[in-house]
Design a protein around this motif. Structure first.
Motif, mmCIF file in Angstrom:
data_model
loop_
_atom_site.group_PDB
_atom_site.id
_atom_site.type_symbol
_atom_site.label_atom_id
_atom_site.label_comp_id
_atom_site.label_asym_id
_atom_site.label_seq_id
_atom_site.Cartn_x
_atom_site.Cartn_y
_atom_site.Cartn_z
ATOM 1 N N PRO A 107 0.829 -1.211 0.000
ATOM 2 C CA PRO A 107 0.000 0.000 0.000
ATOM 3 C C PRO A 107 0.861 1.259 0.000
ATOM 4 N N THR A 108 0.364 2.289 -0.643
ATOM 5 C CA THR A 108 1.120 3.544 -0.758
ATOM 6 C C THR A 108 1.524 4.089 0.600
ATOM 7 N N GLU A 109 0.627 3.989 1.577
ATOM 8 C CA GLU A 109 0.914 4.544 2.904
ATOM 9 C C GLU A 109 2.003 3.773 3.642
ATOM 10 N N ASN A 110 2.379 2.595 3.150
ATOM 11 C CA ASN A 110 3.446 1.818 3.788
ATOM 12 C C ASN A 110 4.849 2.299 3.398
ATOM 13 N N VAL A 111 4.922 3.197 2.431
ATOM 14 C CA VAL A 111 6.214 3.763 2.021
ATOM 15 C C VAL A 111 6.243 5.215 2.481
ATOM 16 N N GLN A 112 7.000 5.478 3.525
ATOM 17 C CA GLN A 112 7.011 6.799 4.151
ATOM 18 C C GLN A 112 8.406 7.411 4.079
ATOM 19 N N VAL A 113 8.467 8.696 3.732
ATOM 20 C CA VAL A 113 9.731 9.418 3.691
ATOM 21 C C VAL A 113 9.568 10.737 4.438
ATOM 22 N N HIS A 114 10.493 11.034 5.314
ATOM 23 C CA HIS A 114 10.487 12.289 6.059
ATOM 24 C C HIS A 114 11.760 13.062 5.713
ATOM 25 N N PHE A 115 11.605 14.327 5.337
ATOM 26 C CA PHE A 115 12.737 15.156 4.935
ATOM 27 C C PHE A 115 12.994 16.267 5.952
ATOM 28 N N THR A 116 14.246 16.593 6.167
ATOM 29 C CA THR A 116 14.636 17.845 6.808
ATOM 30 C C THR A 116 15.569 18.537 5.816
ATOM 31 N N GLU A 117 16.056 19.680 6.171
ATOM 32 C CA GLU A 117 16.893 20.436 5.238
ATOM 33 C C GLU A 117 18.191 19.720 4.898
ATOM 34 N N ARG A 118 18.667 18.865 5.797
ATOM 35 C CA ARG A 118 19.931 18.181 5.554
ATOM 36 C C ARG A 118 19.841 16.664 5.788
ATOM 37 N N SER A 119 18.639 16.088 5.674
ATOM 38 C CA SER A 119 18.528 14.644 5.903
ATOM 39 C C SER A 119 17.229 14.104 5.310
ATOM 40 N N PHE A 120 17.155 12.779 5.227
ATOM 41 C CA PHE A 120 15.871 12.133 4.923
ATOM 42 C C PHE A 120 15.854 10.743 5.559
ATOM 43 N N ASP A 121 14.657 10.305 5.907
ATOM 44 C CA ASP A 121 14.428 8.973 6.489
ATOM 45 C C ASP A 121 13.410 8.249 5.620
ATOM 46 N N LEU A 122 13.714 7.046 5.243
ATOM 47 C CA LEU A 122 12.777 6.210 4.492
ATOM 48 C C LEU A 122 12.369 5.026 5.344
ATOM 49 N N LEU A 123 11.079 4.737 5.380
ATOM 50 C CA LEU A 123 10.573 3.554 6.069
ATOM 51 C C LEU A 123 9.571 2.858 5.176
ATOM 52 N N VAL A 145 12.598 21.062 1.700
ATOM 53 C CA VAL A 145 11.772 20.011 2.305
ATOM 54 C C VAL A 145 10.441 19.877 1.587
ATOM 55 N N GLU A 146 9.766 21.009 1.350
ATOM 56 C CA GLU A 146 8.422 20.969 0.771
ATOM 57 C C GLU A 146 8.419 20.517 -0.691
ATOM 58 N N SER A 147 9.545 20.640 -1.377
ATOM 59 C CA SER A 147 9.593 20.264 -2.796
ATOM 60 C C SER A 147 10.246 18.902 -3.026
ATOM 61 N N SER A 148 10.678 18.257 -1.964
ATOM 62 C CA SER A 148 11.257 16.913 -2.074
ATOM 63 C C SER A 148 10.142 15.875 -1.997
ATOM 64 N N SER A 149 10.373 14.715 -2.591
ATOM 65 C CA SER A 149 9.300 13.719 -2.661
ATOM 66 C C SER A 149 9.881 12.331 -2.909
ATOM 67 N N LYS A 150 8.996 11.391 -3.140
ATOM 68 C CA LYS A 150 9.398 10.019 -3.446
ATOM 69 C C LYS A 150 8.575 9.513 -4.615
ATOM 70 N N LYS A 151 9.081 8.500 -5.289
ATOM 71 C CA LYS A 151 8.349 7.793 -6.320
ATOM 72 C C LYS A 151 8.548 6.304 -6.097
ATOM 73 N N VAL A 152 7.509 5.538 -6.302
ATOM 74 C CA VAL A 152 7.606 4.083 -6.200
ATOM 75 C C VAL A 152 7.372 3.500 -7.581
ATOM 76 N N ILE A 159 14.062 8.419 -4.157
ATOM 77 C CA ILE A 159 13.969 9.586 -3.287
ATOM 78 C C ILE A 159 14.429 10.795 -4.092
ATOM 79 N N LEU A 160 13.579 11.807 -4.181
ATOM 80 C CA LEU A 160 13.888 13.005 -4.955
ATOM 81 C C LEU A 160 14.125 14.168 -3.998
ATOM 82 N N CYS A 161 15.387 14.497 -3.775
ATOM 83 C CA CYS A 161 15.747 15.624 -2.911
ATOM 84 C C CYS A 161 15.923 16.870 -3.781
ATOM 85 N N ARG A 162 15.038 17.833 -3.604
ATOM 86 C CA ARG A 162 15.098 19.053 -4.410
ATOM 87 C C ARG A 162 16.212 19.966 -3.900
#
Length: 235
Positions: A107-123, A145-152, A159-162
């Motif tokens: 499920p889409t919600e099972n792939v979670q990414v959290h960004f900060t200005e100098r890091s990211f966490d994938l679960l 942070v707001e423009s970074s995202s993920k694609k599955v 992981i797309l870090c803007r």
């Protein structure tokens, strides 16, 4: 760009150089030559170690930036740390590629990414009964942070870090990797053939050596070339 294919080719080149240096070390008995080749061997091994460092990212202590989704107890399976990945970049993005077989089926919600200005966490939760986690801190440069995202995609998470500063090149993914490179000061330039450094060292030894040294190097070089030719033919 440090594409996955480039990294594999680069490591293959370094391995070939290391094998050649070892052959030469086995053949020579002169202290000066051995010392120089031993130093070159150490440099190649250091470069290979640095390349493998991406596979063993240091896990930082938990801090206030740690997303709740990552540190919260997981209810299914156990967590596997993701250590294998590739990365690339464009003018606007740094792209991290993680291969996880079947990830496109969860499920889409099972792939979670959290960004900060100098890091990211994938679960990635509950993929074939396991959870997968990847934490990268101390990115080389700030990201939006707001423009970074993920694609599955099929078997892959991207992981797309803007980049906060567009049209700037990242030579490394993290600040830690950059500092390690500068500290070690390897003699290989990622933009050039890694064999050039070894060739230059051997050329200098040959030019400065006496007749015995030149004969030793010539003999070892010929035998090394013949061995490599046999291996290439078998491959």
């Amino acid at each position: 760009m440090n594409s996955p294919i480039f990294v594999l080719f680069y490591n293959w080149q370094l391995q070939k150089d290391l094998e050649e240096v070892k052959v030469l070390l086995d053949k020579t008995t002169r202290k000066r030559v051995r010392d120089t080749l031993t130093s070159e061997k150490s440099k190649i091994e250091t470069e290979m170690k640095n390349k493998m460092q991406q596979k063993s990212q240091k896990k930082p202590e938990l801090d206030n930036e740690k997303p709740a989704a990552v540190v919260a107890p997981l209810t299914t399976g156990y967590t596997v740390k993701i250590s294998n990945y590739g990365w690339d970049q464009s003018d606007k993005f740094v792209k991290i590629y993680i291969t996880l077989t079947g990830v496109h089926q969860v499920p889409t919600e099972n792939v979670q990414v959290h960004f900060t200005e100098r890091s990211f966490d994938l679960l990635v939760k509950n993929l074939n009964g396991k959870n997968y986690s990847m934490i990268v801190n101390n990115l080389l440069k700030p990201i939006s942070v707001e423009s970074s995202s993920k694609k599955v995609k099929t078997d892959t998470v991207i992981i797309l870090c803007r980049k906060k500063a567009e049209n700037t090149r990242w030579d490394y993914l993290t600040q830690v990797e950059k500092e390690c490179k500068e500290k070690e000061k390897p003699s290989y330039d990622a933009e050039t053939d890694p064999s050039e450094g070894l060739m230059n060292v051997l050329k200098k030894i040959y030019e400065d050596g006496d007749d015995d040294m030149k004969r030793t190097i010539n003999k070892a070089w010929v035998e090394s070339r013949e061995k490599q030719a046999r291996e290439d033919t078998e491959f």
